[in-house]
Scaffold this active site. Structure first.
Site, PDB file in Angstrom:
ATOM      1  N   ARG A 108      -1.834  10.751  -5.486  1.00  0.00           N
ATOM      2  CA  ARG A 108      -3.182  11.040  -6.085  1.00  0.00           C
ATOM      3  C   ARG A 108      -4.324  10.801  -5.190  1.00  0.00           C
ATOM      4  NH1 ARG A 108       0.110  10.463  -9.823  1.00  0.00           N
ATOM      5  NH2 ARG A 108       1.106   9.342  -8.296  1.00  0.00           N
ATOM      6  N   THR A 109      -4.176   9.213  -4.495  1.00  0.00           N
ATOM      7  CA  THR A 109      -5.108   8.699  -3.786  1.00  0.00           C
ATOM      8  C   THR A 109      -5.439   9.830  -2.363  1.00  0.00           C
ATOM      9  OG1 THR A 109      -4.636   6.797  -4.347  1.00  0.00           O
ATOM     10  CG2 THR A 109      -6.223   6.952  -2.833  1.00  0.00           C
ATOM     11  N   ARG A 157      -4.508   4.395   4.045  1.00  0.00           N
ATOM     12  CA  ARG A 157      -3.445   3.645   3.316  1.00  0.00           C
ATOM     13  C   ARG A 157      -2.374   2.931   4.191  1.00  0.00           C
ATOM     14  NH1 ARG A 157      -0.655   5.355  -2.447  1.00  0.00           N
ATOM     15  NH2 ARG A 157      -2.855   4.690  -2.857  1.00  0.00           N
ATOM     16  N   HIS A 162      -6.571  -2.230  -3.892  1.00  0.00           N
ATOM     17  CA  HIS A 162      -6.913  -0.777  -3.905  1.00  0.00           C
ATOM     18  C   HIS A 162      -8.325  -0.509  -4.462  1.00  0.00           C
ATOM     19  CE1 HIS A 162      -6.066   3.341  -4.174  1.00  0.00           C
ATOM     20  NE2 HIS A 162      -4.929   3.432  -4.606  1.00  0.00           N
TER      21      HIS A 162
HETATM   22  N1   CP Z   1      -2.922   5.580  -7.942  1.00  0.00           N
HETATM   23  C1   CP Z   1      -2.271   5.641  -6.920  1.00  0.00           C
HETATM   24  O1   CP Z   1      -2.706   4.980  -5.921  1.00  0.00           O
HETATM   25  O2   CP Z   1      -1.562   6.694  -6.858  1.00  0.00           O
HETATM   26  P1   CP Z   1      -0.931   7.184  -5.430  1.00  0.00           P
HETATM   27  O3   CP Z   1       0.036   6.113  -4.861  1.00  0.00           O
HETATM   28  O4   CP Z   1      -0.096   8.621  -5.632  1.00  0.00           O
HETATM   29  O5   CP Z   1      -1.955   7.605  -4.381  1.00  0.00           O
END
Ligand code: CP
Length: 395
Positions: A52-53, A102, A130
């Site tokens: 997602r991010t 990240r 986050h």
């Molecule tokens: N919410 C979130 O950080 O999802 P991802 O790890 O898929 O980016």
């Protein structure tokens, strides 16, 4: 001034509300913003897995007309050859206008901001913070409940390592909300979050045993931490022991569910299983959850039953979708294309001190101690690492 987002405290309440207002302008027609950032380039540096991010940031940049370079596989990055984060960031920063990072180590984004001349956005640094997920969470709360102020939010699951809950708890308290923290056994909110929340004027913390949710939580007395304004808390026991507490008919505006963050556990804990019940049909009938929206940063791995997805209160997929407009707003701000109301800085002043060092093995300053000198500040007299915020120890 470089517009970094390292911790949620980098944005005042007014700035957060300004970002949400801008996202509201963007959301009805995402396609009409494609001229905003033509000629701009974003570095998407993901040294830890993400769906997602990363993809919502990349979507956001491209919807704004910008372009993206991506490093999303640590095994094909020079980090796998032993390159320090500082060197990697210096290189990416020299190629792009903005870097979204990240990283598995706590404090990595803070470190990156030291080396970068252009904005750094923290897309998750180990078990620390986050903040852009919190933008998404607040924006979802505003969309679903009509406000971000004076809410009651239950945090549920692995609260120790789920960095999303750390940033969210900080923001919720700043907006006058009440938190009911129900952690998987042994996975309570970490000290650095508790110490930060405890400094908010008028707020206090109370360990309780919830006594009236046995139907839902499958235990007569469920340990929880209430974080709330002192006058809204039950009286403390003289010896500081948890007090019995009825939630009663109090409305829970949102429950924020997190998965077990197994990737951060020591090998001995890797076999840990869910001990709190999964969120399923029982939650539908408990009076406290009648109007509760169910949030989850995702991915979920068994904490929410799939049949719950059909319930209108299941907001987690809507929450993920809102990640695009709110990150479009954030990118516009970070690149100087949008201004936000200033507001009072929520970051406490933390004077630097010497004679201490961080011993947190999950901290970037410990992992890369050969190239990073320790930096320690004090919050309320407690020395803590500038990068990961855990308590520092005397040298
Ligand atoms: N919410 C979130 O950080 O999802 P991802 O790890 O898929 O980016």
């Amino acid at each position: 001034v470089k517009r970094d987002l390292i911790t949620i405290h980098d944005l005042s309440n007014r700035a957060l509300e300004g970002l949400m207002d801008l996202a509201d302008e963007i959301r009805p027609n995402l396609r009409s913003w494609r001229s905003e950032l033509q000629g701009f380039l974003m570095g998407s540096l993901f040294l830890e897995p993400s769906t997602r991010t990363r993809l919502s940031f990349e979507t956001a940049m491209m919807r704004l007309g910008g372009k993206v370079i991506t490093s999303a596989d640590v095994s094909t990055s020079s980090a796998a050859k032993g390159e320090s984060l500082g060197d990697t960031v210096r290189i990416v920063d020299s190629y792009v206008d903005l870097t979204v990072l990240r990283h598995p180590a706590a404090g990595a984004a803070r470190l990156a901001s030291r080396y970068a001349h252009r904005p750094i956005i923290n897309a998750g640094d180990g078990g620390h913070e986050h903040p852009t997920q919190t933008l998404c969470d607040l924006y979802t709360l505003r969309a679903e409940k009509g406000r971000v102020r004076q809410l009651t939010v239950m945090l549920y699951g692995d609260l120790l390592y789920a960095r999303t809950t750390h940033s969210l708890a900080r923001a919720l308290v700043r907006f006058g909300s009440s938190i009911v923290a129900v952690a998987q056994p042994g996975l309570d909110l970490p000290d650095f979050v508790i110490e930060d929340l405890a400094r908010i004027p008028g707020y206090a913390l109370r360990h309780v045993l919830i006594t009236d949710m046995a139907d839902v939580l499958q235990r007569d007395r469920v340990p929880a931490l209430l974080i709330d304004r002192e006058e809204r808390l039950p009286p403390a026991s003289p010896d500081g022991a948890p007090v019995l507490h009825h939630l009663g008919a109090a409305t829970i505006d949102a429950i924020y569910v997190t998965r077990l963050q197994r990737e951060r556990y020591a090998p001995v804990d890797a076999a840990r299983t869910l001990e709190l019940p999964i969120l399923d049909h029982r939650f539908l009938i408990a009076p406290q959850f009648r109007d509760t929206v169910v949030l989850h940063p995702l991915p979920r791995v068994g904490e929410i039953a799939p049949e719950f997805d059909r319930d209108p209160r299941a907001a987690y997929f809507r929450q993920a979708a809102l990640g695009v407009p709110i990150r479009m707003a954030l990118i516009l701000w970070a690149l100087g294309k949008a201004s936000l109301p200033q507001g009072e800085s929520p970051a406490p002043e933390e004077p630097a001190v010497t004679g201490f060092r961080c011993l947190n093995p999950a901290c970037i300053s410990v992992q890369e101690s050969a190239v990073i000198p320790p930096e320690v500040t004090t919050l309320g007299g407690i020395p803590r690492c500038l990068f990961c915020e855990t308590r520092a120890e005397p040298l």
